[in-house]
Scaffold this active site. Structure first.
Site, PDB file in Angstrom:
ATOM      1  N   GLU A  27      -5.513  -8.072   3.878  1.00 18.83           N
ATOM      2  CA  GLU A  27      -4.928  -9.123   4.724  1.00 18.83           C
ATOM      3  C   GLU A  27      -6.011  -9.899   5.465  1.00 18.83           C
ATOM      4  O   GLU A  27      -5.968 -11.129   5.550  1.00 18.83           O
ATOM      5  CB  GLU A  27      -3.921  -8.537   5.723  1.00 18.83           C
ATOM      6  CG  GLU A  27      -3.231  -9.636   6.525  1.00 18.83           C
ATOM      7  CD  GLU A  27      -2.354  -9.137   7.657  1.00 18.83           C
ATOM      8  OE1 GLU A  27      -2.219  -9.877   8.653  1.00 18.83           O
ATOM      9  OE2 GLU A  27      -1.813  -8.017   7.556  1.00 18.83           O
ATOM     10  N   THR A  82      -1.622  -8.682  11.041  1.00 19.62           N
ATOM     11  CA  THR A  82      -0.240  -8.432  11.493  1.00 19.62           C
ATOM     12  C   THR A  82       0.072  -6.952  11.709  1.00 19.62           C
ATOM     13  O   THR A  82       1.124  -6.621  12.245  1.00 19.62           O
ATOM     14  CB  THR A  82       0.776  -8.976  10.462  1.00 19.62           C
ATOM     15  OG1 THR A  82       0.560  -8.311   9.213  1.00 19.62           O
ATOM     16  CG2 THR A  82       0.639 -10.475  10.279  1.00 19.62           C
ATOM     17  N   SER A  93      -2.754   0.155   6.543  1.00 18.90           N
ATOM     18  CA  SER A  93      -3.203  -0.110   7.917  1.00 18.90           C
ATOM     19  C   SER A  93      -2.130   0.261   8.928  1.00 18.90           C
ATOM     20  O   SER A  93      -2.388   0.968   9.899  1.00 18.90           O
ATOM     21  CB  SER A  93      -3.577  -1.590   8.064  1.00 18.90           C
ATOM     22  OG  SER A  93      -3.833  -1.909   9.413  1.00 18.90           O
ATOM     23  N   HIS A 136       0.823  -1.206   0.000  1.00 17.47           N
ATOM     24  CA  HIS A 136       0.000   0.000   0.000  1.00 17.47           C
ATOM     25  C   HIS A 136       0.863   1.263   0.000  1.00 17.47           C
ATOM     26  O   HIS A 136       1.042   1.906   1.014  1.00 17.47           O
ATOM     27  CB  HIS A 136      -0.954  -0.022   1.202  1.00 17.47           C
ATOM     28  CG  HIS A 136      -2.103  -0.953   1.007  1.00 17.47           C
ATOM     29  ND1 HIS A 136      -2.842  -1.475   2.052  1.00 17.47           N
ATOM     30  CD2 HIS A 136      -2.667  -1.456  -0.123  1.00 17.47           C
ATOM     31  CE1 HIS A 136      -3.791  -2.255   1.563  1.00 17.47           C
ATOM     32  NE2 HIS A 136      -3.696  -2.262   0.251  1.00 17.47           N
TER      33      HIS A 136
END
Length: 318
Positions: free
Chosen positions: A131, A170, A229, A46
């Site tokens: 994810e 994660t 994220s 990302h």
């Protein structure tokens, strides 16, 4: 006219993690081996700067496998993919390379192991994040319950409260996740956790550096993408660690200089998919406006490296 003084605290570790480094290498090596175009399902990582750079070299980024021709190689992003994706690629006899971060793959294996042992999974993660979608897609529908907040823990209805295990995305906030885990353990005392925390070393280390840096800084900038994220978590960690003004910027041109008027110190870090070239660009932007003193705030050292898949280490035609 003399420039106003500014101390710039630079978090270490920051920026690229081993999984991101490996994923980018995979795309570059695939282009070297097979030539352009090489298709990539979802953004490989990302970060717009990274994606644009790979696109210029001949990578074609698509949303789904349906958007790829059968006769060109396809790469799966570092975030991981549902099981159905490689199965479909195999059915179509496509050449594919899985760039899933090994630390995400570890969570996939964990989920399968618990499922095989008769446990229903609870996943702590963000709905819709690639994810989370990939990890939940390792098991049949209904086998993974998604929990995003402490409040969610009170509302879930597992098949058997004594047969549960939890896994996590994660890239979550270490502190927020600890609160959710505590709530799960309070409500479901028999719930099984991972042997070792699922939140990866890079996420943990970058948040640790921000916690050390934030109380010293009048303001803080996190270099990262709005869909990253781990970068968004760094902003939240900065604010909760005592830095009132913490903002996410993709690069130097995004800095709101008016909001920074009157500061005497700033903290800078970068998400795990942000390259160091963007950090340097931001530092130089401050150097043109301030008499700058740069101080590194180091809380950990990293020497993790992941190998690329064997298929890319073999010459073409092998």
């Amino acid at each position: 006219m003399s420039l106003p003084p500014l101390t710039l605290y630079l978090a270490a570790p920051r920026g690229f993690c081993a999984g991101v480094d490996r994923a980018i290498k995979i795309v570059e090596m695939a282009l070297e081996k097979w030539g352009a175009p090489v298709y990539v399902r979802h953004e490989i990582v990302h970060n717009k700067y990274v994606v644009d750079g790979l696109r210029a070299k001949g990578a074609v980024f698509v949303k789904e496998l349906d958007d790829c021709p059968d006769d060109r190689p396809v790469i799966f992003s570092a975030h991981g993919v549902p099981k159905a994706v490689p199965a479909e690629a195999t059915r179509r006899e496509m050449v594919y390379v899985d760039a899933t971060c090994p630390l995400v793959s570890k969570v996939h294996i964990e989920a399968e192991r618990h499922h095989a042992g008769g446990l229903q999974m609870v996943m702590i993660g963000h709905a819709g994040h690639p994810e989370t979608v990939g990890t939940m897609g390792q098991l049949p529908d209904g086998e993974v319950i998604l929990v995003e907040t402490v409040a969610d823990v009170a509302t879930i209805t597992p098949r058997d409260p004594d047969k549960l295990a939890f896994i996590t995305q994660t890239t979550l906030s270490v502190d927020d996740t600890a609160d959710i885990v505590a709530a799960l353990q309070a409500r479901f005392p028999a719930i099984v956790g991972p042997h070792k925390e699922d939140i990866c070393y890079a996420t943990t280390n970058r948040q640790g550096a921000v916690k050390a840096m934030a109380p010293k800084a009048d303001a803080m900038l996190v270099i990262g993408a709005p869909n990253s994220s781990n970068s968004k978590r760094l902003v939240e960690v900065g604010r909760s660690a005592g830095c009132a003004y913490a903002q996410l910027v993709q690069r130097a041109e995004d800095i709101d200089w008016r909001a920074l008027e009157g500061i005497s110190s700033i903290g800078i870090t970068a998400g795990a998919s942000a390259p160091e070239v963007l950090v340097n660009e931001v530092i130089e932007a401050f150097r043109t406006r301030f008499d700058l003193t740069v101080e590194q705030v180091e809380t950990a050292q990293e020497n993790v490296e992941f190998k690329v898949p064997r298929v890319l280490r073999e010459p073409a035609g092998a």
